[in-house]
Motif scaffolding. Structure first.
Motif, PDB file in Angstrom:
ATOM      1  N   GLN A 120       0.860  -1.181   0.000  1.00  0.00           N
ATOM      2  CA  GLN A 120       0.000   0.000   0.000  1.00  0.00           C
ATOM      3  C   GLN A 120       0.898   1.233   0.000  1.00  0.00           C
ATOM      4  O   GLN A 120       1.874   1.303   0.747  1.00  0.00           O
ATOM      5  CB  GLN A 120      -0.930   0.028   1.204  1.00  0.00           C
ATOM      6  N   ASN A 139      -4.973   2.652  -2.975  1.00  0.00           N
ATOM      7  CA  ASN A 139      -3.557   2.906  -3.259  1.00  0.00           C
ATOM      8  C   ASN A 139      -2.691   1.670  -3.050  1.00  0.00           C
ATOM      9  O   ASN A 139      -1.596   1.742  -2.487  1.00  0.00           O
ATOM     10  CB  ASN A 139      -3.008   4.058  -2.403  1.00  0.00           C
ATOM     11  N   GLN A 199       0.609   7.444  -1.911  1.00  0.00           N
ATOM     12  CA  GLN A 199      -0.126   7.872  -3.110  1.00  0.00           C
ATOM     13  C   GLN A 199       0.324   6.961  -4.231  1.00  0.00           C
ATOM     14  O   GLN A 199       1.407   6.379  -4.172  1.00  0.00           O
ATOM     15  CB  GLN A 199       0.107   9.340  -3.431  1.00  0.00           C
ATOM     16  N   LEU A 200      -0.498   6.853  -5.252  1.00  0.00           N
ATOM     17  CA  LEU A 200      -0.175   5.939  -6.341  1.00  0.00           C
ATOM     18  C   LEU A 200       1.135   6.320  -7.022  1.00  0.00           C
ATOM     19  O   LEU A 200       1.369   7.503  -7.297  1.00  0.00           O
ATOM     20  CB  LEU A 200      -1.302   5.912  -7.364  1.00  0.00           C
TER      21      LEU A 200
END
Length: 127
Positions: free
Chosen positions: A64, A91, A67-68
């Motif tokens: 995870q 994410n 942010q992407l």
């Protein structure tokens, strides 16, 4: 009157503390939401916690991110032996990490947690 002002100030302070805390971001599976625990972001990751995900010198895990990751970050991850596979809402990605991955550097890639996928969230719980 002083007590009302004092209670209001205490309430505002507690509210600021709550807002300042990072919120748990669930990873969304078809069988429910999984809270990862942010083990990388909180500095409490232990490699032995994912030992069951090791197969053929690779870890098959759930990552995870804060942010992407963009294209450049994905290329950097691949260079570091981290291959992103399937995206999951929240994410997150199912990913493959080489056994010799330097787990101490994961936070530098914006990774907030590394987990095995709990059986109850797998499409086939026997996997």
């Amino acid at each position: 009157m002083k007590q009302i002002v004092r209670l209001t100030l205490i309430g505002c302070f507690l509210n600021l503390l709550a807002v300042g805390q990072p919120a748990d971001m669930p990873v969304r599976f078809s069988r429910g939401n999984f809270i990862t625990g942010d083990n990388i972001a909180r500095g409490n990751f232990r490699k032995d916690s994912i030992s069951e995900a090791l197969f053929d010198h690779r870890y098959y895990v759930l990552l995870q991110f804060q942010q992407l990751p963009g294209k450049k970050q994905q290329a950097d991850l691949l260079q570091a032996g981290i291959r992103l596979e399937t995206y999951l809402p929240g994410n997150a990605y199912l990913a493959v990490l080489e056994e010799n991955t330097d787990f101490s550097r994961l936070a530098a890639y914006g990774i907030r947690s590394v987990n095995t996928v709990p059986a109850q969230y797998r499409a086939d719980a026997d996997l």
